[in-house]
Design a protein around this motif. Sequence first.
Motif, mmCIF file in Angstrom:
data_model
loop_
_atom_site.group_PDB
_atom_site.id
_atom_site.type_symbol
_atom_site.label_atom_id
_atom_site.label_comp_id
_atom_site.label_asym_id
_atom_site.label_seq_id
_atom_site.Cartn_x
_atom_site.Cartn_y
_atom_site.Cartn_z
ATOM 1 N N THR A 1 0.817 -1.208 0.000
ATOM 2 C CA THR A 1 0.000 0.000 0.000
ATOM 3 C C THR A 1 0.853 1.262 0.000
ATOM 4 O O THR A 1 0.326 2.362 -0.047
ATOM 5 C CB THR A 1 -0.912 0.025 1.239
ATOM 6 O OG1 THR A 1 -0.106 -0.110 2.410
ATOM 7 C CG2 THR A 1 -1.910 -1.118 1.190
ATOM 8 N N GLY A 2 2.151 1.103 0.059
ATOM 9 C CA GLY A 2 3.014 2.263 0.047
ATOM 10 C C GLY A 2 4.451 1.837 0.270
ATOM 11 O O GLY A 2 4.740 0.677 0.552
ATOM 12 N N LYS A 3 5.372 2.780 0.124
ATOM 13 C CA LYS A 3 6.772 2.478 0.359
ATOM 14 C C LYS A 3 7.409 3.654 1.073
ATOM 15 O O LYS A 3 6.933 4.794 0.993
ATOM 16 C CB LYS A 3 7.508 2.202 -0.949
ATOM 17 C CG LYS A 3 7.591 3.381 -1.911
ATOM 18 C CD LYS A 3 8.329 3.004 -3.179
ATOM 19 C CE LYS A 3 8.548 4.207 -4.092
ATOM 20 N NZ LYS A 3 7.326 4.806 -4.592
ATOM 21 N N THR A 4 8.484 3.364 1.796
ATOM 22 C CA THR A 4 9.215 4.414 2.468
ATOM 23 C C THR A 4 10.656 3.979 2.617
ATOM 24 O O THR A 4 11.005 2.815 2.394
ATOM 25 C CB THR A 4 8.599 4.727 3.845
ATOM 26 O OG1 THR A 4 9.234 5.899 4.392
ATOM 27 C CG2 THR A 4 8.794 3.567 4.823
ATOM 28 N N ILE A 5 11.493 4.915 2.975
ATOM 29 C CA ILE A 5 12.906 4.619 3.210
ATOM 30 C C ILE A 5 13.037 3.828 4.491
ATOM 31 O O ILE A 5 12.450 4.173 5.511
ATOM 32 C CB ILE A 5 13.711 5.929 3.295
ATOM 33 C CG1 ILE A 5 13.669 6.660 1.950
ATOM 34 C CG2 ILE A 5 15.155 5.655 3.719
ATOM 35 C CD1 ILE A 5 14.219 8.062 1.998
#
Length: 337
Positions: free
Chosen positions: A26-30
């Motif tokens: 549902t999303g990505k982040t560092i």
Amino acid sequence: MTIQFVTFGMFIIDEFSFADEQGKPTGKTIGGGGTYATIGARIWLPPDSLGMIIDRGNDFPEDIQNRLLTYGSDIWHFRDDLNRVTTRSRNSYRGEYRGFEYITPRIRLTPRDLEKTRLTRPSSVHFICSPTRALQIISEIQEIEGWNPTAIFEPIPDRCIPEELPSLKAVLPHIAILSPNAEEALSLLSLPLIVTKSAVENAASEFLKMGVGKESSGSVIIRSGALGAYVMTSDRKGRWIDAFWSSAENIGKVVDVTGAGNSFLGGLAAGLSITNGNVFEATLYASVSASFTVQQLGLPHLTVSSDGVEEWNQDSPHRRLEVLRQRQDREIENKNH
């Protein structure tokens, strides 16, 4: 300039999925413990005094690249390989349960990797791994003539098991700072997983008996969430350092604790550099670094004013440091009366 801090932790692109999303991202982040540790140090140190190697694959997102550069382009040493993808993980949430798994191959960093970069022979190094792997890292450091960095060892959670205790005992004399969290410390020592201040203090004492930093002087710092962090030095002096957001009225400030321990140790390394090795003072810096990390999902935000003043999450690290220092001083004064 002498490089003050380098981590051997990895950079990871974290993907998220939730129970009601049928397991799809549902999303990505560092992500990555190394990334959080580096930013924890960056809160206090200029970008050209620290660094991290990032293995950049053919799928590296432009938005993540741009976000990393906001912290200073000097920090990151990119190793490009267009024949592979960037390391990715999936974080799955099912109510209170959080699962974690790698979905692409991992690329481990070693001390030898620094030799071909500007990051060679830093003053302090940070690694997140099993005690067995830590032994290998220390052995490789010792093979590099004239380099004796301050070694900060953060045991990886799933290897904080009694079976790793022999390797831990073997590596501890070469470690300046051992820093598990409270549950990890108790698990390594086969103690009940009930976190109290007395249990944490006893665990720290047990680790020191095993010879932390025997070749110089070492410290154990057990990160204990809202209880703060317990610091014990080789001369058996112990002190609790508060978590910055420890009071009840600040409970809403803690949004996500992912990476808090990593950034704590980056802040600790920076603090050791700034305070000339005073581990109790350095832990104040560590606590402030963690305080910025827990305020949001992902890394804290850095902005720079027109006159060059840096703010993190629209606040000053030095202001928070002074608030925390005054709080600690009051607590010590109250205990003495």
